[in-house]
Structures are given as structure tokens and as C-alpha cells.
Design a protein around this motif. Sequence first.
Motif, PDB file in Angstrom:
ATOM      1  N   THR A   1       0.672  -1.200  -0.041  1.00 24.65           N
ATOM      2  CA  THR A   1       0.128   0.413   0.275  1.00 24.65           C
ATOM      3  C   THR A   1       1.049   1.287   0.433  1.00 24.65           C
ATOM      4  O   THR A   1       0.259   2.205  -0.234  1.00 24.65           O
ATOM      5  N   CYS A   2       1.834   0.915   0.467  1.00 23.22           N
ATOM      6  CA  CYS A   2       3.089   2.531   0.309  1.00 23.22           C
ATOM      7  C   CYS A   2       3.388   3.278  -1.306  1.00 23.22           C
ATOM      8  O   CYS A   2       3.777   2.842  -1.613  1.00 23.22           O
ATOM      9  N   HIS A   3       2.769   4.495  -1.349  1.00 17.54           N
ATOM     10  CA  HIS A   3       2.502   5.024  -1.385  1.00 17.54           C
ATOM     11  C   HIS A   3       4.143   5.076  -2.606  1.00 17.54           C
ATOM     12  O   HIS A   3       4.241   5.001  -3.852  1.00 17.54           O
ATOM     13  N   VAL A   4       5.259   5.348  -1.540  1.00 19.38           N
ATOM     14  CA  VAL A   4       6.492   5.217  -2.184  1.00 19.38           C
ATOM     15  C   VAL A   4       6.519   4.102  -3.473  1.00 19.38           C
ATOM     16  O   VAL A   4       7.788   4.261  -4.253  1.00 19.38           O
ATOM     17  N   VAL A   5       6.004   2.776  -3.313  1.00 25.52           N
ATOM     18  CA  VAL A   5       7.074   1.904  -4.555  1.00 25.52           C
ATOM     19  C   VAL A   5       5.852   1.402  -4.909  1.00 25.52           C
ATOM     20  O   VAL A   5       5.862   1.096  -5.750  1.00 25.52           O
TER      21      VAL A   5
ATOM     22  N   ALA B   1      16.160   2.394  -3.350  1.00 25.25           N
ATOM     23  CA  ALA B   1      16.249   3.492  -2.907  1.00 25.25           C
ATOM     24  C   ALA B   1      15.595   2.863  -1.104  1.00 25.25           C
ATOM     25  O   ALA B   1      15.669   3.864  -0.129  1.00 25.25           O
ATOM     26  N   PHE B   2      14.240   2.527  -1.369  1.00 25.34           N
ATOM     27  CA  PHE B   2      13.480   2.838  -0.461  1.00 25.34           C
ATOM     28  C   PHE B   2      13.183   1.038   0.338  1.00 25.34           C
ATOM     29  O   PHE B   2      12.941   0.334  -0.177  1.00 25.34           O
ATOM     30  N   ALA B   3      13.235   1.245   1.440  1.00 27.64           N
ATOM     31  CA  ALA B   3      13.096  -0.510   2.196  1.00 27.64           C
ATOM     32  C   ALA B   3      11.403  -0.295   2.393  1.00 27.64           C
ATOM     33  O   ALA B   3      11.261  -1.369   2.673  1.00 27.64           O
ATOM     34  N   GLY B   4      10.611   0.050   2.531  1.00 33.67           N
ATOM     35  CA  GLY B   4       9.453  -0.083   3.111  1.00 33.67           C
ATOM     36  C   GLY B   4       9.415   0.154   4.577  1.00 33.67           C
ATOM     37  O   GLY B   4       9.870  -0.081   5.119  1.00 33.67           O
ATOM     38  N   PRO B   5       8.368  -0.213   4.901  1.00 33.86           N
ATOM     39  CA  PRO B   5       7.441   0.373   6.613  1.00 33.86           C
ATOM     40  C   PRO B   5       7.612  -1.270   7.126  1.00 33.86           C
ATOM     41  O   PRO B   5       8.232  -0.803   8.108  1.00 33.86           O
ATOM     42  N   ARG B   6       7.839  -2.141   6.586  1.00 37.16           N
ATOM     43  CA  ARG B   6       7.869  -3.639   7.292  1.00 37.16           C
ATOM     44  C   ARG B   6       9.045  -3.795   8.006  1.00 37.16           C
ATOM     45  O   ARG B   6       9.918  -4.124   8.412  1.00 37.16           O
TER      46      ARG B   6
ATOM     47  N   MET C   1      12.191   9.412   2.941  1.00 37.57           N
ATOM     48  CA  MET C   1      11.443   9.084   1.591  1.00 37.57           C
ATOM     49  C   MET C   1       9.462   9.634   2.119  1.00 37.57           C
ATOM     50  O   MET C   1       8.758   9.489   1.070  1.00 37.57           O
ATOM     51  N   CYS C   2      10.088   9.010   3.476  1.00 36.51           N
ATOM     52  CA  CYS C   2       8.338   8.290   4.071  1.00 36.51           C
ATOM     53  C   CYS C   2       7.365   9.870   4.851  1.00 36.51           C
ATOM     54  O   CYS C   2       8.907  10.279   5.416  1.00 36.51           O
ATOM     55  N   ASN C   3       6.401   9.782   4.074  1.00 37.28           N
ATOM     56  CA  ASN C   3       6.328  11.479   4.427  1.00 37.28           C
ATOM     57  C   ASN C   3       4.948  10.845   5.117  1.00 37.28           C
ATOM     58  O   ASN C   3       3.930  11.480   5.631  1.00 37.28           O
ATOM     59  N   ILE C   4       4.980   9.869   6.148  1.00 38.11           N
ATOM     60  CA  ILE C   4       4.476   9.427   7.440  1.00 38.11           C
ATOM     61  C   ILE C   4       2.135   9.950   7.298  1.00 38.11           C
ATOM     62  O   ILE C   4       1.478  10.463   8.321  1.00 38.11           O
ATOM     63  N   THR C   5       2.256   8.954   5.751  1.00 39.65           N
ATOM     64  CA  THR C   5       0.873   9.547   5.693  1.00 39.65           C
ATOM     65  C   THR C   5       0.278   7.672   6.222  1.00 39.65           C
ATOM     66  O   THR C   5      -0.750   8.654   5.770  1.00 39.65           O
ATOM     67  N   LYS C   6       0.090   7.350   7.351  1.00 39.38           N
ATOM     68  CA  LYS C   6       0.258   5.890   7.989  1.00 39.38           C
ATOM     69  C   LYS C   6      -0.571   5.141   6.743  1.00 39.38           C
ATOM     70  O   LYS C   6      -1.478   4.883   7.670  1.00 39.38           O
ATOM     71  N   CYS C   7      -0.880   5.012   5.537  1.00 39.05           N
ATOM     72  CA  CYS C   7      -1.493   4.351   4.618  1.00 39.05           C
ATOM     73  C   CYS C   7      -0.879   2.920   5.194  1.00 39.05           C
ATOM     74  O   CYS C   7      -1.537   2.001   5.237  1.00 39.05           O
ATOM     75  N   CYS C   8       0.239   2.268   5.037  1.00 37.59           N
ATOM     76  CA  CYS C   8       0.685   1.476   6.413  1.00 37.59           C
ATOM     77  C   CYS C   8      -0.260   0.632   7.071  1.00 37.59           C
ATOM     78  O   CYS C   8      -0.352  -0.652   7.800  1.00 37.59           O
ATOM     79  N   THR C   9      -0.094   1.723   8.726  1.00 35.13           N
ATOM     80  CA  THR C   9      -0.307   1.481   9.636  1.00 35.13           C
ATOM     81  C   THR C   9      -2.125   0.983   9.484  1.00 35.13           C
ATOM     82  O   THR C   9      -2.450  -0.030  10.143  1.00 35.13           O
TER      83      THR C   9
ATOM     84  N   ILE D   1       2.453   1.766  12.925  1.00 32.29           N
ATOM     85  CA  ILE D   1       3.697   0.970  12.101  1.00 32.29           C
ATOM     86  C   ILE D   1       4.326   3.204  12.140  1.00 32.29           C
ATOM     87  O   ILE D   1       6.019   2.821  12.538  1.00 32.29           O
ATOM     88  N   THR D   2       3.372   3.933  11.857  1.00 35.13           N
ATOM     89  CA  THR D   2       4.059   5.050  11.923  1.00 35.13           C
ATOM     90  C   THR D   2       4.459   5.662  13.385  1.00 35.13           C
ATOM     91  O   THR D   2       4.932   6.178  13.534  1.00 35.13           O
ATOM     92  N   ASP D   3       3.565   5.384  13.492  1.00 33.95           N
ATOM     93  CA  ASP D   3       3.277   6.616  15.592  1.00 33.95           C
ATOM     94  C   ASP D   3       4.244   5.904  15.785  1.00 33.95           C
ATOM     95  O   ASP D   3       5.380   6.600  16.696  1.00 33.95           O
TER      96      ASP D   3
ATOM     97  N   ALA E   1       6.949   3.218  15.311  1.00 32.24           N
ATOM     98  CA  ALA E   1       8.229   3.038  14.711  1.00 32.24           C
ATOM     99  C   ALA E   1       8.893   3.872  13.269  1.00 32.24           C
ATOM    100  O   ALA E   1       9.786   5.004  14.407  1.00 32.24           O
ATOM    101  N   ILE E   2       8.554   4.245  12.868  1.00 28.01           N
ATOM    102  CA  ILE E   2       9.471   5.260  11.908  1.00 28.01           C
ATOM    103  C   ILE E   2       8.517   6.868  12.746  1.00 28.01           C
ATOM    104  O   ILE E   2      10.422   7.467  11.843  1.00 28.01           O
ATOM    105  N   ILE E   3       8.085   6.834  13.365  1.00 29.98           N
ATOM    106  CA  ILE E   3       8.371   8.673  13.626  1.00 29.98           C
ATOM    107  C   ILE E   3       9.737   9.013  14.732  1.00 29.98           C
ATOM    108  O   ILE E   3      10.743   9.163  14.437  1.00 29.98           O
TER     109      ILE E   3
HETATM  110  S1  SF4 Z   1       3.324   6.832   6.773  1.00 25.17           S
HETATM  111 FE1  SF4 Z   1       3.769   4.234   5.693  1.00 25.17          FE
HETATM  112  S2  SF4 Z   1       2.429   4.241   3.829  1.00 25.17           S
HETATM  113 FE2  SF4 Z   1       3.230   6.215   3.753  1.00 25.17          FE
HETATM  114  S3  SF4 Z   1       4.639   6.942   3.379  1.00 25.17           S
HETATM  115 FE3  SF4 Z   1       5.953   6.414   5.139  1.00 25.17          FE
HETATM  116  S4  SF4 Z   1       5.286   4.578   4.721  1.00 25.17           S
HETATM  117 FE4  SF4 Z   1       4.773   4.669   2.950  1.00 25.17          FE
END
Ligand code: SF4
Length: 250
Positions: free
Chosen positions: A152-156, A165-170, A201-209, A218-220, A222-224
Amino acid sequence: MSYDARFRVWRGDADGGELVDYTVEVNDGEVVLDIIHRLQATQSGDLAVRWNCKAGKCGSCSAEINGMPRLLCMTRMSTFTEAETITVTPLRAFPVIRDLVTDVSFNYAKARQIPAFAPPDLAPGEYRMQQVDVERSQEFRKCIECFLCQDTCHVVRDHEDNKEAFAGPRFLIRAAELDMHPLDARDDRADFAREEQGIGMCNITKCCTEVCPEHIKITDNAIIPMKERVAGRRYDPLVWLGTKIGLRRG
Ligand code: SF4
Ligand code: SF4
Ligand code: FES
């Protein structure tokens, strides 16, 4: 009670394919995977689908249902009306092998790139961890590697050229899990996330979550926090000074 549902299922392979219409019986309590199995048993014996547990735990039956990344075995038919046509297609972010089966080896390649847990310089039996530290990364260990978040991640999802260049949320949650591990001896997890995993490259859209069947934040969670660590290491003047005088890695 049973009824006849209308399904549109993508059939094809790497050279192309099309949506094929089917009418198939649905019974009380069934999930979409039951219907796909009934299609195989009664109308289309060569329909390819990957599955193992039918319990939401193996992460194999990932596909897209009405355009949403979902587990086939955890999507109840009762969530749809009897009148609607249900479309089932393969994961869009990965190359199709046949029908609903995709080649997810991109994910295994990304997994292999992550430096393994580095044990501390302690003798066996001397390891000590606080319960609170265990709980922090426990959430990430629930991952069943279904790769719905990756899909679902729009980056890929529509940008094949970003995959290198992007590993992805997992795999960003794997980086966070190791970074938060109190016994991991590496201090460059945040640098790796920035330089090798493309966390910027992740702009924290939270679609993965939103699509994670294990409800990992995932976003709140781990990624943030990883982004904050990356920013801190890059811009914190103390980190910069420490780097200059050789106290720690930049
Ligand atoms: S928040 Fe998740 S879906 Fe959105 S860009 Fe980042 S890794 Fe991709
Ligand atoms: S983080 Fe969630 S959506 Fe992503 S692979 Fe793991 S279980 Fe699936
Ligand atoms: S068959 Fe295992 S998660 Fe669906």
C-alpha cells in the motif's frame, strides 16, 4: 443461508491478463478465501492463490479486494452486500507470477540488507532486560510478513524506480525494533535507516498502519521515532560536536 455472489478475479501471468467474471455460492460465516477455494473446486481448477494457515497468521494470502490490500482469509463475506460485485486482484506493488500469486522477493532482499542483532559484550547469563524495554519492541514482533504495508505504501506502489532506495514500512519497523533493543550493540541503526533504507522518503501518511492486520502502529510507534532519531543525529549540535572530537559516530 446461502446466496450467489458475483466475483471478478484477475487471471493472467507476467505477460498480461484480465478480470474474469464468476458467479459463486457463498455460505454463512465464510471468508473470501473460502470463495476462492470454491472457485478452484467447481469452476477453475487452475486458479493460482497462495495460502497456508487460513487463520491470519502465516501472511501468505495477501491480495487486493476491491482495490484494498487485505488478507483473503481474514476478510469476511458478511462485510459485503449480497448485491455487490467483489473484485480480487494480486498485490499491485509486486510482479505477478500467476493469477493472485505475486513475486514478493523484493521484501526478502530488503530483509537481508539489515545488519543482524549484535549481541553485547557480555557472557551468557549476564544479559538483563527491563520488562518495559521488552514491551516496547514486542509490538513489532507481531509482524506476520504479509507485506500488505509494503503493497500500500505509495513510495513504491506505483514507483518501481524507488524500490532500490526505499526499504518500506515493514523493514523500517525492523530497524526501529533493533534500535530500541536495549542489548543491541550497534549504534548506527538510525544512520542505516537514513542512508540505506531511505526513511526520508516516507512522508508519514499512515496508509501502512491502516492496512496492517496485526494493528501495529507502524508510523506512530516505529517510523516517527526513527525519523526523530535520524534528525537528532544529523542536526543535534552535541552529536555533531561528538563526531568532530571522535566521541561517537556521526
Ligand atoms: S507512512 Fe507508511 S505508507 Fe506512508 S509513506 Fe511512510 S511507510 Fe509509506
Ligand atoms: S507490519 Fe503489518 S502489514 Fe506490514 S508486513 Fe507486518 S503484519 Fe503485514
Ligand atoms: S492463509 Fe495465512 S494469513 Fe491468510
